[in-house]
Scaffold this motif. Sequence first.
Motif, PDB file in Angstrom:
ATOM      1  N   ARG A 154       0.833  -1.206   0.000  1.00  0.00           N
ATOM      2  CA  ARG A 154       0.000   0.000   0.000  1.00  0.00           C
ATOM      3  C   ARG A 154       0.870   1.260   0.000  1.00  0.00           C
ATOM      4  O   ARG A 154       0.589   2.228  -0.712  1.00  0.00           O
ATOM      5  CB  ARG A 154      -0.922  -0.027   1.222  1.00  0.00           C
ATOM      6  N   THR A 155       1.935   1.218   0.776  1.00  0.00           N
ATOM      7  CA  THR A 155       2.831   2.381   0.825  1.00  0.00           C
ATOM      8  C   THR A 155       3.473   2.636  -0.534  1.00  0.00           C
ATOM      9  O   THR A 155       3.513   3.770  -1.035  1.00  0.00           O
ATOM     10  CB  THR A 155       3.934   2.150   1.880  1.00  0.00           C
ATOM     11  N   GLU A 156       3.956   1.540  -1.179  1.00  0.00           N
ATOM     12  CA  GLU A 156       4.584   1.701  -2.506  1.00  0.00           C
ATOM     13  C   GLU A 156       3.556   2.167  -3.540  1.00  0.00           C
ATOM     14  O   GLU A 156       3.856   3.014  -4.394  1.00  0.00           O
ATOM     15  CB  GLU A 156       5.210   0.380  -2.931  1.00  0.00           C
ATOM     16  N   ALA A 157       2.329   1.620  -3.463  1.00  0.00           N
ATOM     17  CA  ALA A 157       1.298   2.014  -4.430  1.00  0.00           C
ATOM     18  C   ALA A 157       0.951   3.485  -4.273  1.00  0.00           C
ATOM     19  O   ALA A 157       0.786   4.207  -5.268  1.00  0.00           O
ATOM     20  CB  ALA A 157       0.052   1.147  -4.233  1.00  0.00           C
ATOM     21  N   MET A 158       0.815   3.965  -3.021  1.00  0.00           N
ATOM     22  CA  MET A 158       0.499   5.371  -2.807  1.00  0.00           C
ATOM     23  C   MET A 158       1.600   6.274  -3.341  1.00  0.00           C
ATOM     24  O   MET A 158       1.341   7.336  -3.912  1.00  0.00           O
ATOM     25  CB  MET A 158       0.308   5.621  -1.306  1.00  0.00           C
ATOM     26  N   ALA A 159       2.829   5.827  -3.193  1.00  0.00           N
ATOM     27  CA  ALA A 159       3.943   6.615  -3.726  1.00  0.00           C
ATOM     28  C   ALA A 159       3.874   6.700  -5.249  1.00  0.00           C
ATOM     29  O   ALA A 159       4.053   7.775  -5.840  1.00  0.00           O
ATOM     30  CB  ALA A 159       5.269   5.996  -3.283  1.00  0.00           C
ATOM     31  N   HIS A 160       3.584   5.536  -5.892  1.00  0.00           N
ATOM     32  CA  HIS A 160       3.471   5.532  -7.354  1.00  0.00           C
ATOM     33  C   HIS A 160       2.301   6.393  -7.809  1.00  0.00           C
ATOM     34  O   HIS A 160       2.416   7.149  -8.786  1.00  0.00           O
ATOM     35  CB  HIS A 160       3.282   4.101  -7.864  1.00  0.00           C
TER      36      HIS A 160
END
Length: 506
Positions: A154-160
Amino acid sequence: MGLLAGVVVGGGIAWVAVNAFLTKKKNSILTEAEKEGEAIKKDKMLQAKEKFYQLKEEHEKVIKDRNRKVQSGEDRMKSREANLSKRAEQSKKAEQEAEAIKANLEKHLEIVEIRKKDLEKAHAQNVAQLEKTANYSANDAKEELIKALKDEARTEAMAHIKTIVDEAKLTANADAKKVVIQTIQRIASEQAVENSVSVFNIENDEIKGRIIGREGRNIRALEAATGVEIIVDDTPEAIILSCFDPVRREISRLALHQLVSDGRIHPARIEEVVKKVSKQIEDEIAETGKRTCIDLGIHGLHPQLVRMVGRMKYRSSYGQNLLQHSREVANLTATMAAELGLNTKLAKRAGLLHDIGKVPDDEPEMPHAILGMKLAEKYGEKPEVCNAIGAHHDEVEMTGLISPLVQVCDSISGARPGARREVVESYIKRLKDLENMALSYPGVTKSYAIQAGRELRVLVESDKVSDDEADTLSFDLSQKIQNEMTYPGQVKVTVIRERRAVNYAK
């Protein structure tokens, strides 16, 4: 007596001699006939034998060929049977080998299943030993791992997502402006030059008198037939045709041209020529629609829609010619669709048809976008095209990507410098409202707003409206116009009731 006896004796001798000769001749002929018959018989017998031997030889030849074919067929059948037997043996052998392989696999599967059970048992023992040692169950460990992976993903997706949104904000406006500017730059159109008068040029001023006629009967007949105000003044070699409707002006201009060229100008001839020219205008409207579709590369359009496209030539929207506006929107939409990778043919079709609701034969009280959408649906247009027509003024919800393109390109075409003139549009609308108000009364056949809307001429049927009713109609119309409309100066209401008796001599 003696002489007679001698003659009789001589005759008898001669008869005997002749009879003997004939008998001998007959025998000779019979002998020759028998010989000839024998020869013919022998010849026929020989021919018959030769024919018999020939037929026998041909028959034997046919029998040999048939036997040879039968033998060849038998040989092929034997060969095929041998091949089939060989294949059957091979199939049987392969089946036996497959059975052996299957048995071997089943044996191996049993061994694998036993080993799998042993491994599962050993794994369960190891897990139990680890849980006992760590004081932590396998399910709890699994849930903790999944939760950690979810949080990380979720953290990586929000960053992307944040990166993509930031890039879109930086580039979206620039890309949209680029598409719109490139589209506008690739389309060049004329400015609005629509007006409400046409000039009919004549060779000399003598023709003006013939057009006016005795006591003005010709010019009155022409104005009554076309609904166009004809202004004959001191302008040299020119007659002014004034009307807000371009179709009427064109009919009047063409009718005048034919009348002046023919030389016969009188009321009956005027009515005949006006009817003929009106038919020509209808044909020209259809031809204009076909030519427009061909120029834009639009095929398969319903004939009624083609006719409506042609009628756009004689309509204007805020001074902007409706056909030129629709062609411009079609080209703009196709260009923008190409830039965005959409279907250019559907986009061009929707752009051309987006204003057909402004040119129907009857004009019901509904927005032209909704009316155009209903007409497109009636004549079999695709849902994307129908939605683009109905949604270009936000009357219905947009369901396709072509719909916003048509709306944008319609605004581009109407908003560019010199495209529209608000004054002309409001003027034409006021004159149309005047005519429609008169047509709403029973018995009215035609109504024409002339002299820039300062006069309303109303033609009524003589068998339905009496003289007194005509006076009442004129008064009622003037009061209704005074109470319901806004106009400069005053409006003269003229009701014309004419009685005609027509018969034909045959």
